[in-house]
Scaffold this motif. Structure first.
Motif, PDB file in Angstrom:
ATOM      1  N   ALA C  72       0.823  -1.208   0.000  1.00  0.00           N
ATOM      2  CA  ALA C  72       0.000   0.000   0.000  1.00  0.00           C
ATOM      3  C   ALA C  72       0.850   1.249   0.000  1.00  0.00           C
ATOM      4  N   GLY C  73       0.211   2.351  -0.272  1.00  0.00           N
ATOM      5  CA  GLY C  73       0.880   3.614  -0.008  1.00  0.00           C
ATOM      6  C   GLY C  73       1.002   4.550  -1.177  1.00  0.00           C
ATOM      7  N   GLY C  74       0.503   5.766  -0.962  1.00  0.00           N
ATOM      8  CA  GLY C  74       0.812   6.865  -1.858  1.00  0.00           C
ATOM      9  C   GLY C  74       0.421   6.710  -3.292  1.00  0.00           C
ATOM     10  N   GLY C  75      -0.656   5.982  -3.589  1.00  0.00           N
ATOM     11  CA  GLY C  75      -1.035   5.846  -4.988  1.00  0.00           C
ATOM     12  C   GLY C  75       0.012   5.074  -5.760  1.00  0.00           C
ATOM     13  N   LEU C 198      -0.252  16.271  -2.669  1.00  0.00           N
ATOM     14  CA  LEU C 198       0.393  16.859  -3.836  1.00  0.00           C
ATOM     15  C   LEU C 198       0.016  16.180  -5.153  1.00  0.00           C
ATOM     16  N   TRP C 199      -0.128  14.849  -5.161  1.00  0.00           N
ATOM     17  CA  TRP C 199      -0.399  14.206  -6.444  1.00  0.00           C
ATOM     18  C   TRP C 199      -1.788  14.572  -6.959  1.00  0.00           C
ATOM     19  N   VAL C 249      -6.737  24.290  -0.510  1.00  0.00           N
ATOM     20  CA  VAL C 249      -5.389  23.732  -0.482  1.00  0.00           C
ATOM     21  C   VAL C 249      -4.731  23.942   0.892  1.00  0.00           C
ATOM     22  N   LYS C 250      -5.183  24.957   1.621  1.00  0.00           N
ATOM     23  CA  LYS C 250      -4.556  25.169   2.934  1.00  0.00           C
ATOM     24  C   LYS C 250      -4.970  24.117   3.955  1.00  0.00           C
ATOM     25  N   THR C 251      -6.161  23.569   3.767  1.00  0.00           N
ATOM     26  CA  THR C 251      -6.572  22.495   4.691  1.00  0.00           C
ATOM     27  C   THR C 251      -6.839  21.255   3.863  1.00  0.00           C
ATOM     28  N   SER C 252      -5.913  20.967   2.972  1.00  0.00           N
ATOM     29  CA  SER C 252      -6.158  19.903   2.004  1.00  0.00           C
ATOM     30  C   SER C 252      -6.326  18.559   2.693  1.00  0.00           C
ATOM     31  N   SER C 254      -6.086  14.527   3.389  1.00  0.00           N
ATOM     32  CA  SER C 254      -4.867  13.727   3.438  1.00  0.00           C
ATOM     33  C   SER C 254      -4.813  12.706   2.320  1.00  0.00           C
ATOM     34  N   ASP C 255      -5.932  12.442   1.664  1.00  0.00           N
ATOM     35  CA  ASP C 255      -5.913  11.534   0.525  1.00  0.00           C
ATOM     36  C   ASP C 255      -7.157  11.787  -0.315  1.00  0.00           C
ATOM     37  N   TRP C 256      -7.293  11.035  -1.439  1.00  0.00           N
ATOM     38  CA  TRP C 256      -8.388  11.379  -2.343  1.00  0.00           C
ATOM     39  C   TRP C 256      -9.753  11.017  -1.787  1.00  0.00           C
ATOM     40  N   GLN C 257      -9.826  10.003  -0.931  1.00  0.00           N
ATOM     41  CA  GLN C 257     -11.150   9.687  -0.384  1.00  0.00           C
ATOM     42  C   GLN C 257     -11.655  10.765   0.570  1.00  0.00           C
ATOM     43  N   LYS C 262     -15.641  15.457   1.253  1.00  0.00           N
ATOM     44  CA  LYS C 262     -16.098  16.841   1.392  1.00  0.00           C
ATOM     45  C   LYS C 262     -17.206  17.154   0.389  1.00  0.00           C
TER      46      LYS C 262
END
Lengths: 298, 296, 422
Positions: C72-75, C198-199, C249-252, C254-257, C262
């Motif tokens: 697992a990890g980071g896409g 970032l990704w 982006v300031k409170t982005s 932690s992952d895409w899910q 939101k």
């Protein structure tokens, strides 16, 4: 100065005789308690989250006690082969690694402190320096070297565990040597000399005179090495193939998945921490004694 | 007093360690340094010598300097924080309190937990959600009515974001520093303290004049150990917020350049520089302790 | 007697270890007994998809043990790092997942992948996959991977309820329109655009570049026809900066899910993400298409399909080559792809897929994929058009850009890196 006399003389507790005494004492307990809360706070979150079921668990709700106690996350975590097998692998890795590197460190420490040879003052820093290298720097040549020796991953029947154990032993040598050397330096020369008078050579002196008195140092060394081998991620990640994965990899796989099952992640983190905690409980008093006898002094 | 005895057995006993470390430490470091002078980029190793180019490129790269700044901030906060907390805890425990064993164990146990597990929990604790998404330590502040105290932690835009990661790192290692200080303080013989007391010194003065000077070796060895852990820290930052430019350090930069960009030569250069950074602390320390021992 | 205990323990445990691990190799004469498949599919949607393929494989090859070596990890970042290591050390898995396109190029150039054109010929795959896709996986006339699916990256996801609450009638058709809508949305207390790590911001950059530069402008960025330092590209990057300002982006997340969460809970209006979102929204969160969520082409990219494809390879030196070949056969087969894609939320790479299996969003997406009028471009953030070296360098510069919003500096730096890594 025996080790025992260095431990806290509890009778000193009433030393401060002044009218500030009760306030100081209360303040002291309060601060200690506050620190304890800080240290236990993450554990609280871990335990509380691990006991929640998947529906209830959420990030904003992390401080709340579970409404329904559920052991399903522990079950789910343990069901994962990566965790179960990883647990076993980590035990198979950490126990021999810490024992053997401690023994070797004891041998080195003894020689460098009590049975010196010309150039011992150069050899010790050379060994010690190995403790400080960034592991990333050696990752690539290490991988290649171990693969060429068939000690890595797929080419090795143990799934790379044997090679990984060797690596932890080797990279543990500097710190164990440091621990034992500092410890033996604090032991008086007399017992060594008297064993020589009795006609013993180096090996006998080591096994029958030095080792028996070095238990506190073993405490420090075993704890440090066990923890370091058990918690290692980097070396385990690159050295092993799936069946040899230590538990840190399994933990990562649960925790860094894209939809993290939070309760499972916490449950596995708890499971993964149990053995090291156990080692601390068993060997903890040796740890303090060893530190006080100078085991990690420069 | 040294009796004449054969020193050969000692040397032979230490020899295997020397050989192993010679390969696994010095040999590999040498390989690494050599690669940093080549142009190896991409999957196949190329050994064309390019001199200092990789280092020069790092020097011109603002991302590199940003990462170095992060590392300095992290090291500073982590080392100073752990020293401070460890010292205070040791001071509080020194005279002996009820439940000392329990307190000591609580302070020490975080060291037993793997950085991955630590990161999992602390990622939550350092969450910076707002409004209904408030969580973690910020939420504790909110409970206490201190909403304004909330922090962005490691997602903040300030250069100090990485200091937030020093919090879990300090949590993990302050207990160890405390143990070192405690051992050091208790190692000061009672006779010395008694002598000072007889001369009329009060407890704080006894501490300042008798105990404190003897704690220097402890401080030094604690700084050395903490500093080198700080430079090497990878798992913790990796697991807390993967690939965030706000908290990246050279150790992570090396990982991405090498294993993602396949830019082995640059990765080796970063690793060599990390090594030099560590050496800056270690070499004087080792030299100093060998010197003091010879004088003994 | 502690010494003896120590010594016995130090000898006994390694002995026990080697006994425990013994006896696992297979016999070449009787055929491979296991196949190790390496992916980063450990999460929901993808994990189930992989399980379907595994089931099919076991049905067709009953004696072979399937080893799921997913990390697992980071896409995929961690998996790729480990894979790099293993390939360097000549200890490859029997098959591994990679994104079709440039991502595999490094491995191909280093001779780490087997040429599997023979498998294509044997299975007749050259007629089963779209021509443009075959082109992407062909390097100098040889084919090195089998695509299992097609994902689309240029999508914007939204919750219809949130839009109607805010009085917005439809998702924006261009990024300038998005900025206008953003003002309305902020006024109503909604975050206009949710982003993640970032990704995901790189993914967003890709869609903005696509929306502003169009198909040929975007495609030219990757083969030198479009100058990175030209005024249009700088303007497009500046647009990206403005879009970021309207995002969280300031409170982005932690992952895409969590980013998509939101949208679901109504705190944000839009999220730009690939269509693996579908599996999350429909299967995990059990939402209904067009009711709980909806998707549209990202602003300015209507009629363009920004694709990425997961594909499986055959590394050189794989220990269980024939089992690996059987695995690849399953991956490229019609049943395999239909079983896999329904669970994963992507469309099959094969052109003869059973369209009736694909519902809701997938039905719409599949019809777009099959439509001959749709223009194709490859994804940046997911390895189709940028080599690992270029992509890593670009991400590095992007990290700086997000901090200082200097578009000219960013484009100049990226151009430099492009020259260095081509």
């Amino acid at each position: 100065m025996t080790v025992e006399s260095l431990e806290a003389d509890r009778s000193q507790a009433g030393r401060i005789r002044s009218r500030w005494s009760p306030y100081v004492n209360t303040a002291r307990y309060l601060v200690l308690f506050a620190f304890a809360c800080f240290f236990l706070m993450p554990v609280y979150v871990m335990v509380v989250t691990a006991l929640k079921d998947s529906v209830e668990v959420s990030v904003p709700g992390m401080w709340e006690l579970p409404q329904r106690l559920s052991l399903e996350s522990f079950q789910a975590a343990w069901d994962k082969p990566a965790i179960r097998r990883g647990f076993v692998n980590s035990v198979l890795l950490a126990v021999p690694a810490s024992l053997i590197s401690s023994m070797l460190g004891a041998a080195n420490g003894f020689v460098l402190a009590k049975w010196r040879f010309p150039g011992a003052n150069v050899v010790f820093p050379l060994i010690l320096f190995g403790m400080f290298i960034p592991y990333q720097a050696v990752l690539i040549p290490l991988t290649r070297f171990m693969t060429d020796l068939n000690l890595r991953g797929g080419n090795d029947p143990t799934g790379g565990l044997f090679g990984l154990t060797l690596i932890h032993i080797i990279y543990g040598l500097p710190i164990t040597t440091l621990i034992f050397r500092s410890y033996f330096a604090g032991i008086s020369d007399e017992i060594i000399e008297s064993s020589q008078v009795d006609g013993a050579g180096m090996l006998r002196t080591f096994f029958f005179v030095a080792l028996p008195v070095s238990l506190p140092a073993f405490g420090v060394s075993m704890i440090w090495q066990f923890t370091s081998a058990w918690n290692d991620f980097l070396f385990g990640f690159v050295m092993t193939s799936t069946k040899g994965w230590p538990i840190t990899i399994g933990l990562n796989n649960i925790a860094n998945v894209q939809t993290i099952p939070f309760n499972e992640a916490m449950a596995s983190a708890l499971l993964a921490s149990l053995p090291t905690l156990l080692v601390y409980v068993l060997l903890g008093r040796f740890f303090m004694r060893g530190l006080m006898a100078g085991a990690l002094k420069g | 007093m040294r009796r004449i005895r054969s020193w050969w057995p000692g040397f032979v006993l230490v020899l295997p360690s020397l050989i192993l470390l010679g390969i696994f430490v010095y040999g590999f470091l040498g390989w690494n340094i050599r690669v940093s002078f080549t142009n190896w980029r991409g999957f196949t190793q190329t050994n064309d010598f390019v001199g200092w180019r990789n280092y020069a490129e790092l020097g011109e790269n603002e991302v590199w300097w940003r990462d170095v700044r992060h590392l300095l901030v992290f090291t500073l906060v982590f080392v100073a924080g752990s020293l401070l907390f460890g010292f205070v805890m040791a001071l509080l425990l020194e005279k002996g309190v009820r439940g000392e064993n329990a307190f000591r164990s609580i302070y020490l146990f975080p060291m037993a937990i793997s950085f991955i597990a630590t990161a999992i929990v602390w990622r939550w604790l350092l969450d910076n959600g707002t409004g209904p998404n408030t969580a973690g330590i910020n939420k504790l502040f909110a409970y206490a009515g201190l909403d304004f105290v909330r922090s962005e932690w490691h997602k903040s835009d300030s250069g100090w974001a990485v200091a937030a990661v020093a919090l879990p790192a300090g949590w993990a290692l302050s207990g160890y520093v405390m143990a070192l200080f405690l051992a050091g303080m208790r190692g000061v013989s009672d006779d010395l303290r008694e002598a000072a007391r007889i001369d009329g010194a009060r407890e704080p003065q006894v501490f300042w004049h008798v105990v404190r000077p003897m704690l220097w070796p402890v401080v030094m060895s604690a700084v050395v150990i903490l500093a080198h852990i700080s430079l090497k820290t990878f798992d913790l930052i990796y697991a807390i917020d993967l690939k965030s430019p706000k908290i990246e350090t050279p150790a992570l930069y090396m990982w991405f350049q090498t294993f993602q960009g396949n830019f082995y030569a640059r990765g080796a250069a970063v690793a060599t520089l990390l090594l030099l950074g560590v050496a800056v602390f270690i070499v004087p320390y080792i030299w100093y302790s060998v010197r003091t021992e010879r004088r003994r | 007697m502690r010494r003896r205990t120590f010594l016995t323990m130090t000898l006994a445990v390694p002995a026990a270890m080697s006994l425990a691990a013994c006896g696992d190799d297979d016999d070449a004469a009787t055929g491979d007994k296991q196949v190790e498949v390496f992916t980063w599919w450990t999460g929901p949607g993808e994990g189930e998809g992989l399980a379907e393929l595994e089931k099919l494989f076991k049905q067709q090859n009953s004696g072979v043990e399937f080893i799921n070596a997913a990390v697992a990890g980071g896409g995929g970042d961690q998996a790729r790092a480990l894979l790099s290591n293993r390939l360097q050390a000549n200890d490859p898995p029997d098959s591994f997942q990679g994104h079709a396109g440039q991502e595999l190029l490094d491995y191909i150039k280093a001779g780490k992948l087997e040429d599997i054109t023979y498998l294509y010929d044997k299975q007749g795959w050259k007629n089963s996959f779209p021509k443009s896709l075959i082109e992407q996986v062909t390097v100098e006339g040889k084919i090195y991977s089998v695509p299992v699916n097609i994902h689309r990256a240029n999508l914007v996801w939204f919750n219809p309820k949130t839009l109607s609450e805010a009085g917005v009638s439809a998702p924006p058709k261009s990024w300038s329109e998005f900025l206008t809508q953003a003002k309305t949305l902020t006024g109503k207390g909604k975050i206009p655009l949710a982003v993640g790590p970032l990704w995901t911001q790189e993914h967003l950059l890709e869609t903005v570049l696509l929306g502003e530069l169009g198909q040929s402008g975007y495609a030219g960025l990757w083969d030198g026809k479009t100058d990175w330092a030209s005024a249009e590209v700088v303007a497009a990057v500046q647009m990206f900066g403005k879009v970021l300002e309207s995002s969280d982006v300031k409170t982005s997340a932690s992952d895409w899910q969590p980013q998509l969460d939101k949208i679901i809970n109504g705190s944000a209006a839009y999220a730009v993400m690939g269509d693996w979102s579908y599996a999350y929204l429909a299967t995990n969160k059990k939402l209904a298409y067009k009711d709980g969520y909806d998707a549209a082409a990202s602003p300015g990219s209507d009629g363009i399909f920004d694709w990425l494809s997961d594909s499986f390879t055959l590394p050189v030196g794989a220990k269980h080559k024939s089992a690996a070949e059987k695995w690849l056969t399953v991956c490229g087969s019609k049943e395999g792809q239909d079983a896999f894609n329904v669970k994963k939320g992507s469309v099959p790479a094969r052109t003869d897929a059973d369209a009736s299996l694909y519902k809701d969003y997938l039905a719409w997406n599949l019809s777009q994929w099959k439509d001959p009028g749709t223009k194709l471009v490859g994804s940046l953030a997911h390895g189709a058009v940028a080599s690992p070296a270029f992509k890593t360098a670009l991400e590095e510069k992007l990290g700086v850009y997000v901090g200082d919003r200097d578009a000219a500096k960013f484009t100049a730096a990226v151009k430099q890196e492009y020259e260095k890594t081509r």
